[in-house]
Structure formats: C-alpha cells, structure tokens
Write an enzyme that holds these catalytic residues in place. Structure first.
Site, mmCIF file in Angstrom:
data_model
loop_
_atom_site.group_PDB
_atom_site.id
_atom_site.type_symbol
_atom_site.label_atom_id
_atom_site.label_comp_id
_atom_site.label_asym_id
_atom_site.label_seq_id
_atom_site.Cartn_x
_atom_site.Cartn_y
_atom_site.Cartn_z
ATOM 1 N N CYS A 1 -9.357 13.706 16.327
ATOM 2 C CA CYS A 1 -8.349 12.944 15.584
ATOM 3 C C CYS A 1 -6.989 13.234 16.218
ATOM 4 C CB CYS A 1 -8.359 13.292 14.097
ATOM 5 S SG CYS A 1 -8.021 15.023 13.733
ATOM 6 N N THR A 2 -5.910 12.819 15.580
ATOM 7 C CA THR A 2 -4.584 12.921 16.195
ATOM 8 C C THR A 2 -4.174 14.358 16.479
ATOM 9 O OG1 THR A 2 -3.901 10.907 15.042
ATOM 10 C CG2 THR A 2 -2.155 12.279 15.975
#
Length: 494
Positions: free
Chosen positions: A352-353
């Site tokens: 994810c980010t």
C-alpha cells in the site's frame, strides 16, 4: 465556584486533555442549552465558568506571534484566516466554532466533576497538595512542545506557499491509554509548528500526514521520537517525506477514532499485533522479480496484492498485481471474503502507500487461514520508490492531499477518460458537490469535458439553482456502474 490558580490550571489541563477539534455533531441545534439540560443541579453551577474557560483556551490555541515589525504582541490564525484584533477572533470563534466550544465545555465539566469527587475521598491527604495530582495525566500539554524561541516566525512558516517545504507521512501502532490527551497534544504541537494536515489517533496508535516548512517538520520528528509514548516504537526511517508544505492541506484536522486506518473492523477483533511478514524494499523487489520471471504465471503460487483503492492503483501500480476495484479500504475485508478462493494456498505479497493498510489488511487475510504465507512491504510504496525509482512500480504514487500524486518515474499507466490518450493527472469533477476524481487531458478539458461522467456533465450544464443538494448524491455513473465488492476470477490475478 473554583477560583484558585491551581484549580484554573487544572481546568486548562482538562481542556487540552480532552479537546478534539475534528469532532462534529450536525444534529446539535443549540448545544449549550442541551448541555445545560443534561447536567445535574450541582454540576450546572460549574457550567458558566467551564464555558468561559473553554472559550478562552480555544482562542489561546489559535494564537501566533505577530511579525516583529508590528507593534501588536500577538495575532490569531484560524480557518486559514489571520486576526489582528481580539474582538475579531472572539467573534469568529463564537460564530464558527460553537460546537467545538460545546465539546470542550462538556469535557471540562466532566473532568472537573470527577476530580472534585476524587478529592473528597482523599481527605486524609495533605490539603495543600495540588488538585492536579489526582488527574489521570498530570503532564501539561505545553511541557511536550519544542522550544522555538530561537527561531523567528518567518523561519518556522517559511516556504508554506512553495515547493521547498515538506510533507511527512507516518504511522505507529502501539497501545495508547489516553488517545484524547494525545489528540490535544498533537493539536497543540502542530499549531505550535504551523503544520497543517491530518492526524488520526486511537487506542491502537497514531497515523498522520502533516506539511510545513522543513524546519517545522524536522522539529516535529524530533519531538515524536523523544516522546515516551512513541520513542520505543518509532525511528527516523518511519517518517516518509516528500516535497510540499502546509499549502498541501486546507487545514489541520486532529481527531480520536476507533481505528487509525478505517478498515471497518474493531481493533479488538483484528489486531495490528498479528500482521504479515515484513519485507524490506530490497526483499520485496526480489520477490516481485521472481514472481514476474515465471514463464507460466497460471502455475505461480504467488499473488501480488494492491491494498489500495481503485483511483490509487489506476495511476500507478506494480507490474502483474491484483488491484481490487474498490472505493474504500473499509470494503477490503468484504473483498477478501467474496474472493477467498483466489487466495487459497497462495503466497500473498501485499503493498500500500505507506504500509499502514497492510498492517491490519494482512492480519485480516492471515486470520482467514487459507494462505500459505502473507507478506507485506515495510514502509509501503513510498519507501520502495526511494530505493527503486525505476523498479517494478510504474506510474505515479497517489497521495491524500491537494497534490494528488507524486512522480518518481516517467511512465504513464493510465489514460484520459474521454479520448484515451495517456494521462495521469487527477482533477476533481467540475460538477458541484461531486467528489469523484477525473482523468481528463488538457485537450478534452478545453472542449468542456471536465466532469467524471456523462451524468455529472449533464448536471454541470444545468443551472445549479434548479438542483437541490440531495440530487447530487450518488447520482454518478462512476458509482452506479461499479459493484461495491467485485468478484474476481483467477485470470484477474495474473
């Protein structure tokens, strides 16, 4: 009525300890009247004093030093406005922040009542002892703010309107006994350093993204790493930085929530303490390389899973990944449940980010007991791109602020929604009150295609006065045609 200096200090501690400026209750019509009605006769006597104290302390948190060239000793900054007269900031707070004052007043009254009750049961103790000692937290918020007296206001606020400032992204999972105190401290800390952004606090930890001058962000990191609540859990490398500043966020929002990332499942059911196996960016890079090297990926025992939302993965993603077509991370658990078979007996590489969604997302997937192994990219895409800007992640990195995306390589993986030309710069849908993001290239923008879909484009062509606010809600092709939780086939994983 309490009147001693010690008691006043206690009330100030109460306000700062319990304030949560991100809380809103739109059902309040006359919050002060409702609060009065809820108080018993004895406590109601304290109400007037508590309200005045709440108002005064709220105003105090908005205080900023006036420029040295001015004769005034202090100014106030609130809602992106600067107030040079005390009467002006008072008027602003009274008209725009009535609910904030309501919540702080309620907190003061609640804490004052509890404190006075406790003091009555401690009659055997020395009566000269400060009432503050019986508070759950005796430490003042002000004691945990950095000394900025050696810096000018210009230095702290420099570059707020340029690209020379900085944005920090971080999170820390750890048990917090009093998230409300942390909320008050974070609010005061960010205001003290002129930082804007968003900070979520819960009993399971803290998650923040803040922007300001490089001096301010450096001081922020130093304070976080020295705070006893976090110093044993965080290191400097846990803060991901990018070019930006205070201008990247419209305001500062700090609040207490049940989860520091909204997955929609109570931390008591799925805990951050049981995540997947961490992989460093280098280890993750090698795993992806091995995954992509398989001649027949249908026989691969690995799935590369993007835990983000569709608009994030649309403009940038790892090659060969499975990117769920979901609007919110809170849909992720349902997505896993609906597609459990594709994860059966697989090694799952999650990313994810910044890593925070993988912490609990991997814990949820592990709890299903169908995967061989579950891994997660430590530090997220942010850290990976710092080491491998030309690696297996292609396109831009979506960020949740007014920049929308960060660029680490020149690859464009998305296209204009109208002409299909390569394009990856998001804009908000031009139709009032629609919050969808749209990919429309300059040529199409010039032709008037600035909405996210035909439905919204038609709305924009009609007079706004003929439309009610409710007529905009969910009347959008982008949401109508997308299943809330999509079903995947195994081919989608390849």
């Amino acid at each position: 009525m309490p009147s001693t200096s010690n008691q006043k200090d206690n009330l100030e501690t109460c306000v700062l300890k319990f304030s949560d400026l991100d809380l809103k209750d739109t059902s309040l019509i006359n919050p002060n009247s409702r609060l009065k009605a809820e108080l018993d006769g004895n406590t109601r006597k304290k109400y007037s004093f508590a309200k005045k104290k709440a108002f005064a302390l709220f105003v105090k948190t908005k205080q900023v030093p006036a420029p040295s060239s001015e004769c005034k000793e202090k100014w106030w900054k609130c809602c992106q406005q600067v107030f040079v007269a005390q009467s002006s900031i008072h008027r602003h707070v009274a008209t725009q922040h009535a609910e904030d004052i309501y919540y702080q007043t309620a907190s003061i009254v609640k804490q004052l009542t509890a404190t006075l009750s406790a003091s009555k049961s401690l009659t055997s103790l020395d009566k000269t002892t400060s009432l503050k000692e019986y508070l759950p937290h005796s430490h003042e918020v002000s004691a945990w703010l950095p000394d900025t007296s050696c810096f000018s206001l210009d230095e702290l606020m420099s570059n707020q309107g340029s690209e020379e400032g900085e944005v920090l992204l971080y999170y820390c999972y750890c048990d917090l006994e009093d998230p409300h105190w942390v909320c008050a401290w974070q609010t005061a800390l960010c205001q003290h350093l002129y930082l804007t952004g968003k900070v979520r606090i819960a009993t399971e930890g803290i998650n923040g993204t803040v922007g300001g001058s490089k001096l301010a962000t450096r001081l922020y990191v130093e304070v976080m790493l020295s705070c006893p609540l976090f110093k044993d859990y965080m290191c400097k490398g846990d803060f991901k930085s990018s070019r930006g500043g205070a201008h990247c966020f419209p305001e500062l929002r700090v609040g207490v929530f049940e989860e520091i990332v909204p997955m929609g499942i109570s931390p008591t059911k799925i805990s951050y303490k049981k995540p997947g196996i961490y992989l460093s960016p280098d280890e993750f890079h090698k795993e992806v390389e091995k995954f992509l090297s398989h001649e027949n990926q249908e026989q691969s025992d690995t799935i590369l899973l993007d835990c983000r939302n569709f608009y994030e993965s649309k403009i940038g993603r790892f090659q060969g990944c499975l990117a769920p077509d979901i609007r919110k991370f809170s849909y992720f658990p349902s997505y896993v449940d609906e597609n459990l078979d594709i994860f059966r007996q697989k090694r799952v590489l999650m990313y994810c980010t910044g890593g925070i969604r993988c912490e609990r997302g991997s814990a949820y997937l592990k709890a299903k007991g169908v995967c061989k192994e579950v891994f997660q990219l430590k530090g997220g895409i942010h850290k990976y791109l710092e080491e491998f800007p030309d690696g297996f992640y292609k396109g831009k990195l979506f960020v949740f602020d007014e920049r929308y995306a960060l660029s680490y390589n020149n690859t464009v993986v998305s296209e204009c929604s109208y002409c299909r030309a390569p394009w990856d710069q998001y804009k908000l849908c031009s139709t009032t009150q629609c919050r969808q993001l749209v990919l429309t290239c300059p040529t199409c923008q010039g032709q008037g295609f600035t909405a996210c879909c035909v439905t919204c484009q038609d709305k924009g062509n009609r007079k706004a006065s003929s439309l009610t606010q409710n007529s905009f809600k969910e009347e959008c092709e982008c949401t109508a045609r997308r299943p809330r939780v999509p079903r995947e086939s195994l081919l989608n994983c390849l």
